[in-house]
Design a protein around this motif. Structure first.
Motif, PDB file in Angstrom:
ATOM      1  N   THR A 173     -13.737  -3.328  22.677  1.00  0.00           N
ATOM      2  CA  THR A 173     -13.851  -3.834  21.309  1.00  0.00           C
ATOM      3  C   THR A 173     -12.535  -3.604  20.594  1.00  0.00           C
ATOM      4  OG1 THR A 173     -15.031  -3.597  19.210  1.00  0.00           O
ATOM      5  CG2 THR A 173     -14.988  -1.665  20.657  1.00  0.00           C
ATOM      6  N   THR A 174     -11.949  -4.677  20.083  1.00  0.00           N
ATOM      7  CA  THR A 174     -10.573  -4.617  19.583  1.00  0.00           C
ATOM      8  C   THR A 174     -10.461  -5.286  18.220  1.00  0.00           C
ATOM      9  OG1 THR A 174      -9.836  -4.851  21.886  1.00  0.00           O
ATOM     10  CG2 THR A 174      -8.161  -5.103  20.169  1.00  0.00           C
ATOM     11  N   ASP A 175      -9.768  -4.620  17.305  1.00  0.00           N
ATOM     12  CA  ASP A 175      -9.484  -5.224  16.004  1.00  0.00           C
ATOM     13  C   ASP A 175      -8.180  -4.663  15.460  1.00  0.00           C
ATOM     14  OD1 ASP A 175      -9.595  -5.929  13.096  1.00  0.00           O
ATOM     15  OD2 ASP A 175     -11.568  -6.685  13.665  1.00  0.00           O
ATOM     16  N   LEU A 176      -7.192  -5.525  15.365  1.00  0.00           N
ATOM     17  CA  LEU A 176      -5.911  -5.173  14.751  1.00  0.00           C
ATOM     18  C   LEU A 176      -5.689  -6.143  13.599  1.00  0.00           C
ATOM     19  CD1 LEU A 176      -5.657  -3.848  17.632  1.00  0.00           C
ATOM     20  CD2 LEU A 176      -3.201  -4.216  17.426  1.00  0.00           C
ATOM     21  N   SER A 177      -6.390  -5.911  12.501  1.00  0.00           N
ATOM     22  CA  SER A 177      -6.298  -6.847  11.380  1.00  0.00           C
ATOM     23  C   SER A 177      -5.863  -6.165  10.089  1.00  0.00           C
ATOM     24  CB  SER A 177      -7.638  -7.564  11.176  1.00  0.00           C
ATOM     25  OG  SER A 177      -8.690  -6.654  10.941  1.00  0.00           O
ATOM     26  N   GLY A 178      -5.099  -5.089  10.210  1.00  0.00           N
ATOM     27  CA  GLY A 178      -4.609  -4.411   9.012  1.00  0.00           C
ATOM     28  C   GLY A 178      -3.346  -5.034   8.459  1.00  0.00           C
ATOM     29  N   SER A 179      -3.239  -6.342   8.543  1.00  0.00           N
ATOM     30  CA  SER A 179      -2.052  -7.046   8.068  1.00  0.00           C
ATOM     31  C   SER A 179      -2.090  -7.177   6.543  1.00  0.00           C
ATOM     32  CB  SER A 179      -1.985  -8.442   8.697  1.00  0.00           C
ATOM     33  OG  SER A 179      -3.049  -9.249   8.213  1.00  0.00           O
ATOM     34  N   PRO A 180      -0.949  -7.422   5.911  1.00  0.00           N
ATOM     35  CA  PRO A 180      -0.946  -7.573   4.447  1.00  0.00           C
ATOM     36  C   PRO A 180      -1.902  -8.648   3.949  1.00  0.00           C
ATOM     37  CG  PRO A 180       1.293  -7.296   5.244  1.00  0.00           C
ATOM     38  CD  PRO A 180       0.427  -7.420   6.457  1.00  0.00           C
ATOM     39  N   GLU A 181      -1.987  -9.769   4.681  1.00  0.00           N
ATOM     40  CA  GLU A 181      -2.863 -10.856   4.241  1.00  0.00           C
ATOM     41  C   GLU A 181      -4.330 -10.434   4.263  1.00  0.00           C
ATOM     42  OE1 GLU A 181       0.877 -12.350   6.050  1.00  0.00           O
ATOM     43  OE2 GLU A 181      -0.691 -10.997   6.742  1.00  0.00           O
ATOM     44  N   MET A 182      -4.738  -9.746   5.300  1.00  0.00           N
ATOM     45  CA  MET A 182      -6.136  -9.311   5.415  1.00  0.00           C
ATOM     46  C   MET A 182      -6.468  -8.248   4.378  1.00  0.00           C
ATOM     47  SD  MET A 182      -7.724 -11.033   7.680  1.00  0.00           S
ATOM     48  CE  MET A 182      -9.132  -9.951   7.843  1.00  0.00           C
ATOM     49  N   VAL A 183      -5.606  -7.261   4.245  1.00  0.00           N
ATOM     50  CA  VAL A 183      -5.862  -6.175   3.297  1.00  0.00           C
ATOM     51  C   VAL A 183      -5.953  -6.719   1.879  1.00  0.00           C
ATOM     52  CG1 VAL A 183      -4.904  -4.063   2.299  1.00  0.00           C
ATOM     53  CG2 VAL A 183      -4.820  -4.416   4.778  1.00  0.00           C
ATOM     54  N   GLU A 184      -5.061  -7.639   1.531  1.00  0.00           N
ATOM     55  CA  GLU A 184      -5.055  -8.194   0.172  1.00  0.00           C
ATOM     56  C   GLU A 184      -6.418  -8.766  -0.206  1.00  0.00           C
ATOM     57  OE1 GLU A 184      -3.288 -12.057  -2.236  1.00  0.00           O
ATOM     58  OE2 GLU A 184      -2.324 -11.449  -0.357  1.00  0.00           O
ATOM     59  N   HIS A 185      -7.017  -9.536   0.686  1.00  0.00           N
ATOM     60  CA  HIS A 185      -8.269 -10.214   0.345  1.00  0.00           C
ATOM     61  C   HIS A 185      -9.439  -9.247   0.249  1.00  0.00           C
ATOM     62  CE1 HIS A 185      -6.915 -14.360   0.157  1.00  0.00           C
ATOM     63  NE2 HIS A 185      -6.093 -14.071   1.145  1.00  0.00           N
ATOM     64  N   PHE A 186      -9.482  -8.250   1.118  1.00  0.00           N
ATOM     65  CA  PHE A 186     -10.572  -7.281   1.023  1.00  0.00           C
ATOM     66  C   PHE A 186     -10.432  -6.376  -0.197  1.00  0.00           C
ATOM     67  CE2 PHE A 186     -11.552  -8.682   5.257  1.00  0.00           C
ATOM     68  CZ  PHE A 186     -12.918  -8.465   5.367  1.00  0.00           C
ATOM     69  N   VAL A 187      -9.197  -6.108  -0.604  1.00  0.00           N
ATOM     70  CA  VAL A 187      -8.982  -5.355  -1.845  1.00  0.00           C
ATOM     71  C   VAL A 187      -9.454  -6.195  -3.035  1.00  0.00           C
ATOM     72  CG1 VAL A 187      -7.226  -4.421  -3.405  1.00  0.00           C
ATOM     73  CG2 VAL A 187      -7.131  -3.900  -0.958  1.00  0.00           C
ATOM     74  N   ARG A 188      -9.110  -7.471  -3.044  1.00  0.00           N
ATOM     75  CA  ARG A 188      -9.522  -8.348  -4.146  1.00  0.00           C
ATOM     76  C   ARG A 188     -11.040  -8.505  -4.222  1.00  0.00           C
ATOM     77  NH1 ARG A 188      -5.985 -13.631  -3.332  1.00  0.00           N
ATOM     78  NH2 ARG A 188      -7.474 -14.430  -4.876  1.00  0.00           N
ATOM     79  N   MET A 189     -11.716  -8.439  -3.071  1.00  0.00           N
ATOM     80  CA  MET A 189     -13.180  -8.520  -3.068  1.00  0.00           C
ATOM     81  C   MET A 189     -13.833  -7.236  -3.563  1.00  0.00           C
ATOM     82  SD  MET A 189     -14.427 -10.652   0.288  1.00  0.00           S
ATOM     83  CE  MET A 189     -13.357  -9.866   1.481  1.00  0.00           C
ATOM     84  N   GLY A 190     -13.044  -6.166  -3.696  1.00  0.00           N
ATOM     85  CA  GLY A 190     -13.590  -4.905  -4.160  1.00  0.00           C
ATOM     86  C   GLY A 190     -14.157  -4.033  -3.059  1.00  0.00           C
ATOM     87  N   ALA A 191     -13.942  -4.418  -1.785  1.00  0.00           N
ATOM     88  CA  ALA A 191     -14.483  -3.646  -0.674  1.00  0.00           C
ATOM     89  C   ALA A 191     -13.491  -2.612  -0.150  1.00  0.00           C
ATOM     90  CB  ALA A 191     -14.894  -4.580   0.457  1.00  0.00           C
ATOM     91  N   ALA A 192     -12.201  -2.967  -0.121  1.00  0.00           N
ATOM     92  CA  ALA A 192     -11.182  -2.096   0.459  1.00  0.00           C
ATOM     93  C   ALA A 192     -10.322  -1.455  -0.620  1.00  0.00           C
ATOM     94  CB  ALA A 192     -10.297  -2.878   1.427  1.00  0.00           C
ATOM     95  N   VAL A 193      -9.749  -0.318  -0.262  1.00  0.00           N
ATOM     96  CA  VAL A 193      -8.838   0.416  -1.144  1.00  0.00           C
ATOM     97  C   VAL A 193      -7.579   0.719  -0.347  1.00  0.00           C
ATOM     98  CG1 VAL A 193      -8.521   2.468  -2.566  1.00  0.00           C
ATOM     99  CG2 VAL A 193     -10.802   1.460  -2.320  1.00  0.00           C
ATOM    100  N   SER A 194      -6.420   0.391  -0.910  1.00  0.00           N
ATOM    101  CA  SER A 194      -5.173   0.621  -0.180  1.00  0.00           C
ATOM    102  C   SER A 194      -4.158   1.429  -0.976  1.00  0.00           C
ATOM    103  CB  SER A 194      -4.539  -0.728   0.202  1.00  0.00           C
ATOM    104  OG  SER A 194      -4.193  -1.474  -0.961  1.00  0.00           O
ATOM    105  N   ASP A 195      -4.488   1.771  -2.240  1.00  0.00           N
ATOM    106  CA  ASP A 195      -3.503   2.437  -3.092  1.00  0.00           C
ATOM    107  C   ASP A 195      -3.686   3.946  -3.163  1.00  0.00           C
ATOM    108  OD1 ASP A 195      -5.859   2.539  -4.525  1.00  0.00           O
ATOM    109  OD2 ASP A 195      -5.034   1.721  -6.387  1.00  0.00           O
ATOM    110  N   THR A 196      -4.627   4.484  -2.384  1.00  0.00           N
ATOM    111  CA  THR A 196      -4.933   5.907  -2.435  1.00  0.00           C
ATOM    112  C   THR A 196      -5.169   6.434  -1.027  1.00  0.00           C
ATOM    113  OG1 THR A 196      -6.037   5.549  -4.554  1.00  0.00           O
ATOM    114  CG2 THR A 196      -6.454   7.642  -3.477  1.00  0.00           C
TER     115      THR A 196
END
Length: 380
Positions: A173-196
Motif C-alpha cells: 500500500t503506497t501513497d506519496l501525495s504530500g505535494s504542495p498541490e495536494m496539501v493546499e486543497h486539504f488545508v482549504r477543506m479544513g481537514a489538514a493542518v500544515s502550519d503547526t
C-alpha cells in the motif's frame, strides 16, 4: 490469515525499524519543507518520504518505495520461515498513484516522454516489476477505496486465501501525495493542518485538535494461511459505504456501526473481547465524533485507544498500512506504540508507548466518499 512479513518506508526513513524507533521516540516524522501555500512561498509541516531505495529500480521515489517495501517484507517473511506457495498474488492499494511524476509529466515535460519513462507512471508498472523480480504468477491488481484502501487490500487478501484463489498474497500500500498541490486543497477543506508541528495540531480524541498533518508511506505485508513465526493473525474484516456524501460522514453513523459489527461477527469476536482500538484517528472533528460514538455504542468504551497519525502523518491510501504495521510489530515486541497525550483526552486514550496487554485489536479506517472498513487482529 497471518501476517508473516512486514516492509515499511515512511517519513521516519527506509525500513520497518526506522518506523518502530520513530514511533517510540515520541517525535513526529514531519519536517518543514518550503514551496507550499497558494503562492508556494510558505513552509509546511509534512512527513514526506526521504530519498532512498534502489536507483536501478526507478528514478521515481514512488517506484522505489513500492519495490523496497515489498522486498523487505518478502525477505522478512523468508527469514521467519515462510516459503512461497504455488500461487502468490499481489494486491497494491493506491489512491492517486505517483503524484510527483504525473505533475512533472504535465508541467515539466509538457506531456511528452520516452515510452520507457512514460510507462512508469501507469499503476500496472510497479506491480509488474515486483512480480517479475520474484517470479510470482498469481492474481495481481490495484485496490482503491480512498483512505480505507490498505484495510481493504488486507480484507481482499483474506478473501483470496480463504477461497483458495491464492496460496500467499503480497499486500503493498503506497501513497506519496504530500505535494504542495495536494496539501493546499486539504488545508482549504479544513481537514489538514500544515502550519503547526503535528503533535500540537493533530490531537485525536483530545481537546483542541485542528486536523491531520500529511504523511507519505509505502508498506508491504506477506499474508499467508500459516507461517512459522507470524506477527499477527487477521481474524476478520468488513467494509460498508455510507452512500451519503463525497466528504462528510453520514450523521446517523449507521453504516460505520454496521461495519464494526460485521467485522466482529466474521472474526467470531465479541465487543467485550477487544483490548485495543487502533483508530482511524485523523484529528478532524467529524471523525472524532464518529469514532467516539462507535466506541460507546458498539464497544461500551471498553478498549484502550491509540492513533499514530500525530507521529506518521495521515498517509492517505497507505494510512491503515502504516497503522497495521505498527500494531503487528507491537504484538511481537510487547509494546503499543501510542503517541503522547498533549491535551485533555478521552479517558481510554493511551499516553505514549505502553506495555502490550495481549488480546484483540480492532483497526478502523474511514475513507472519503463513505468508505468504511474495519479489521480485527489477534495474537498469531
Amino acid at each position: 490469515m497471518t501476517i508473516a512479513g512486514i516492509g515499511v518506508v515512511s517519513g521516519y526513513g527506509w525500513g520497518r525499524e526506522a518506523l518502530w524507533h520513530g514511533l517510540l521516540s515520541g517525535k513526529s516524522a514531519a519536517r518543514l519543507y518550503p514551496g507550499y501555500g497558494p503562492e508556494r512561498d510558505e513552509y509546511a509541516w509534512v512527513a514526506r518520504l526521504p530519498d532512498g531505495g534502489d536507483p536501478a529500480i526507478s528514478p521515481s521515489r514512488y517506484g522505489r518505495a513500492v519495490h523496497e517495501s515489498a522486498r523487505e517484507a518478502i525477505a522478512d517473511a523468508t527469514g521467519r520461515g515462510w516459503r512461497p506457495g504455488r500461487t502468490v498474488g499481489l494486491l497494491h492499494a493506491i489512491v492517486l498513484g505517483d503524484v510527483y511524476e504525473w505533475r512533472d509529466f504535465y508541467t515539466v515535460d509538457q506531456g511528452h516522454r520516452r515510452s520507457r519513462d512514460y510507462l512508469r507512471l501507469l499503476p500496472s508498472t510497479p506491480i509488474s516489476v515486483v512480480m517479475q523480480e520474484f517470479g510470482f504468477h498469481g492474481p495481481s491488481m490495484n485496490v482503491s477505496a480512498a483512505c480505507s484502501s490498505a484495510n481493504v487490500a488486507l480484507i481482499t487478501a483474506k478473501l483470496w486465501l480463504d477461497q483458495g484463489f491464492a496460496d500467499d498474497v503480497i499486500c503493498v500500500t503506497t501513497d506519496l501525495s504530500g505535494s504542495p498541490e495536494m496539501v493546499e486543497h486539504f488545508v482549504r477543506m479544513g481537514a489538514a493542518v500544515s502550519d503547526t508541528e503535528p503533535l500540537e495540531a493533530c490531537r485525536p480524541f483530545q481537546e483542541g485538535s485542528r486536523g491531520f498533518g500529511f504523511g507519505e508511506a509505502s508498506v508491504a505485508f506477506v499474508a499467508t494461511r500459516a507461517a512459522d513465526r507470524p506477527y499477527v493473525r487477521v481474524l476478520g474484516g468488513a467494509m460498508t459505504n455510507d452512500a451519503h456524501h463525497v466528504v462528510s460522514v453520514e450523521p446517523s453513523l449507521a453504516q460505520i456501526y454496521e461495519c464494526a459489527r460485521r467485522a466482529l461477527d466474521f472474526a467470531d469476536v465479541r465487543p467485550a473481547e477487544v483490548t485495543y482500538y487502533n483508530a482511524h484517528g485523523p484529528g478532524t472533528e467529524q471523525c472524532a465524533v464518529a469514532e467516539t460514538a462507535l466506541l460507546r455504542e458498539v464497544f461500551a468504551d471498553g478498549p484502550l485507544i491509540y492513533s499514530i497519525k500525530p507521529m506518521t502523518g495521515h498517509c492517505m491510501g497507505a494510512a491503515a498500512g502504516v497503522e497495521v504495521a505498527a500494531a503487528a510489530l507491537g504484538y511481537e515486541r510487547g509494546v503499543v506504540p501510542a503517541p503522547p497525550i498533549v491535551a485533555t483526552a478521552h479517558p481510554r486514550l493511551l499516553d505514549g508507548p505502553a506495555p502490550f496487554a495481549g488480546g484483540v485489536t480492532v483497526k478502523t479506517s474511514l475513507g472519503m466518499g463513505g468508505h468504511n472498513s474495519v479489521l480485527v487482529l489477534g495474537p498469531a
